[in-house]
Design an enzyme around this catalytic site. Sequence first.
Site, short mmCIF file in Angstrom:
data_model
loop_
_atom_site.label_atom_id
_atom_site.label_comp_id
_atom_site.label_asym_id
_atom_site.label_seq_id
_atom_site.Cartn_x
_atom_site.Cartn_y
_atom_site.Cartn_z
N TYR A 1 -2.27 -23.17 1.05
CA TYR A 1 -3.44 -22.38 1.14
C TYR A 1 -2.80 -21.17 0.85
O TYR A 1 -3.36 -20.53 -0.33
CB TYR A 1 -4.19 -22.42 2.49
CG TYR A 1 -4.90 -21.18 2.81
CD1 TYR A 1 -6.04 -20.78 1.94
CD2 TYR A 1 -4.65 -20.20 3.61
CE1 TYR A 1 -6.77 -19.63 2.00
CE2 TYR A 1 -5.29 -19.01 4.06
CZ TYR A 1 -6.47 -18.70 3.06
OH TYR A 1 -7.26 -17.40 3.01
P1 NAD Z 1 -16.08 -19.34 4.39
O1 NAD Z 1 -15.43 -20.54 4.35
O2 NAD Z 1 -16.93 -19.10 5.52
O3 NAD Z 1 -16.57 -18.83 3.21
C1 NAD Z 1 -16.20 -19.02 1.79
C2 NAD Z 1 -17.62 -19.60 1.26
O4 NAD Z 1 -17.01 -20.20 -0.12
C3 NAD Z 1 -18.21 -20.73 2.15
O5 NAD Z 1 -19.42 -20.71 2.11
C4 NAD Z 1 -18.07 -22.04 0.85
O6 NAD Z 1 -19.17 -22.73 0.57
C5 NAD Z 1 -17.73 -21.29 -0.39
N1 NAD Z 1 -16.97 -22.18 -1.31
C6 NAD Z 1 -15.90 -22.85 -1.01
N2 NAD Z 1 -15.45 -23.14 -2.25
C7 NAD Z 1 -16.08 -23.11 -3.21
C8 NAD Z 1 -16.33 -23.01 -4.61
N3 NAD Z 1 -15.24 -23.85 -5.28
N4 NAD Z 1 -17.27 -22.62 -5.26
C9 NAD Z 1 -18.19 -21.66 -4.76
N5 NAD Z 1 -18.38 -21.70 -3.41
C10 NAD Z 1 -17.31 -21.96 -2.80
O7 NAD Z 1 -14.51 -18.32 4.78
P2 NAD Z 1 -14.58 -16.72 4.97
O8 NAD Z 1 -13.90 -16.60 6.28
O9 NAD Z 1 -15.99 -15.89 4.67
O10 NAD Z 1 -13.31 -16.47 4.00
C11 NAD Z 1 -13.97 -15.44 2.75
C12 NAD Z 1 -12.62 -15.31 1.92
O11 NAD Z 1 -11.70 -14.56 2.97
C13 NAD Z 1 -11.82 -16.48 1.38
O12 NAD Z 1 -11.44 -16.18 0.32
C14 NAD Z 1 -10.57 -16.40 2.55
O13 NAD Z 1 -9.72 -17.42 2.06
C15 NAD Z 1 -10.58 -15.13 3.02
N6 NAD Z 1 -9.70 -14.94 3.99
C16 NAD Z 1 -10.42 -15.15 5.19
C17 NAD Z 1 -9.79 -14.76 6.39
C18 NAD Z 1 -10.49 -15.03 7.65
O14 NAD Z 1 -10.10 -14.76 9.01
N7 NAD Z 1 -11.90 -15.66 7.73
C19 NAD Z 1 -8.47 -14.27 6.77
C20 NAD Z 1 -8.10 -14.29 5.22
C21 NAD Z 1 -8.47 -14.56 4.14
#
Ligand code: NAD
Length: 332
Positions: free
Chosen positions: A153
């Site tokens: 990841y």
């Molecule tokens: P999440 O999984 O709730 O949201 C991601 C969304 O992207 C989902 O709704 C999913 O359906 C959609 N998705 C996944 N693959 C896809 C694709 N190929 N095409 C279109 N849509 C797609 O996650 P989140 O926590 O809201 O994370 C948002 C971003 O922040 C991500 O890039 C994640 O890596 C990053 N991030 C989150 C955290 C955290 O603590 N939540 C920490 C570090 C980084």
Amino acid sequence: MRHAFVTGAAGFIGAACCARLLEAGWRVTGLDAMTDYYDVTLKEARLAPLRAHDRFDFVQDYVETPGRLRGMFAGGRFDLVIHLAAQAGVRYSLENPRAYLDSNVTGTFELLEAAREFPPGHLLLASTSSVYGANDKMPYAETDRADHQMSFYAATKKATEAMAHAYAHLHGLPTTMFRFFTVYGPWGRPDMAPFKFTRAILEGRPIDVYNHGRMRRDFTYIDDLVEGILALADAVPGAAPVAGDSLSPVAPFRVVNIGNASPVELGDFIAAIEAALGRKAERNLMEMQPGDVPATWADTALLQALTGKVPGTPVTEGVARFVAWYREYYGV
Ligand code: NAD
């Protein structure tokens, strides 16, 4: 009217960003593939209030669908692009690495291609504190080395940072890359510890506590994170660097941590959940999971210098709000 494009709009962070942008008067186009990595009903429920808004449009598709984003960007419609769609989660990347390659690497490539042809005013992309990997110098500053990722990841996120830098350099695209630190709060992710712990305690099941609870996380409350994102949207890279800046020497590109700058022991986080629920957890002490890191701690000096503010919601308050949302949403 300013128009923002948000990928991952039905996700935890994406839906919160869309709501905040609409509140601030933006027109918002959201895209999400509604993947079934976790409960799609929760994604639909996050989208419902957004869909009701007349300045919100939604497209269901994968970011990596060839040419899809290019078609949406045509004509240079977007002032701001916030790319959050990704396959997230450290642990699942051991099981299904290809999902990370497709969504994160190929998906980000499609987005960069669309932005190259129809440049937005500012491109914001989500990376993660996990890219600091084996770096044990704390707190993590954006200018520290982040070369030894410990999970696939994190490796795909590091790849997107490098790809975005090259596009910023070659095509003059103003780009800000966020490194988020463990985000939690209402409408949160069911695969993350705060959610899993709350659910298990309410169902009378033991909770799995990795590394015997000797983990520290820089937990960031969702509203603080979204405020940070919006404030950074106005800090377009290109002007002179600020103190401690990660601004690239060759491109309008910088990396910014959005974290709380005060790591919390997992045990204290669990205690906050217990206090909010008024119930004790039964702890299942486990070894450290492969790919995980024992601590994350954000240096937020750059965020402070660029925006004048840093996340500050105390864990007890954030957890209480999360638990209240959970009980209301699930009616338990
Ligand atoms: P999440 O999984 O709730 O949201 C991601 C969304 O992207 C989902 O709704 C999913 O359906 C959609 N998705 C996944 N693959 C896809 C694709 N190929 N095409 C279109 N849509 C797609 O996650 P989140 O926590 O809201 O994370 C948002 C971003 O922040 C991500 O890039 C994640 O890596 C990053 N991030 C989150 C955290 C955290 O603590 N939540 C920490 C570090 C980084």
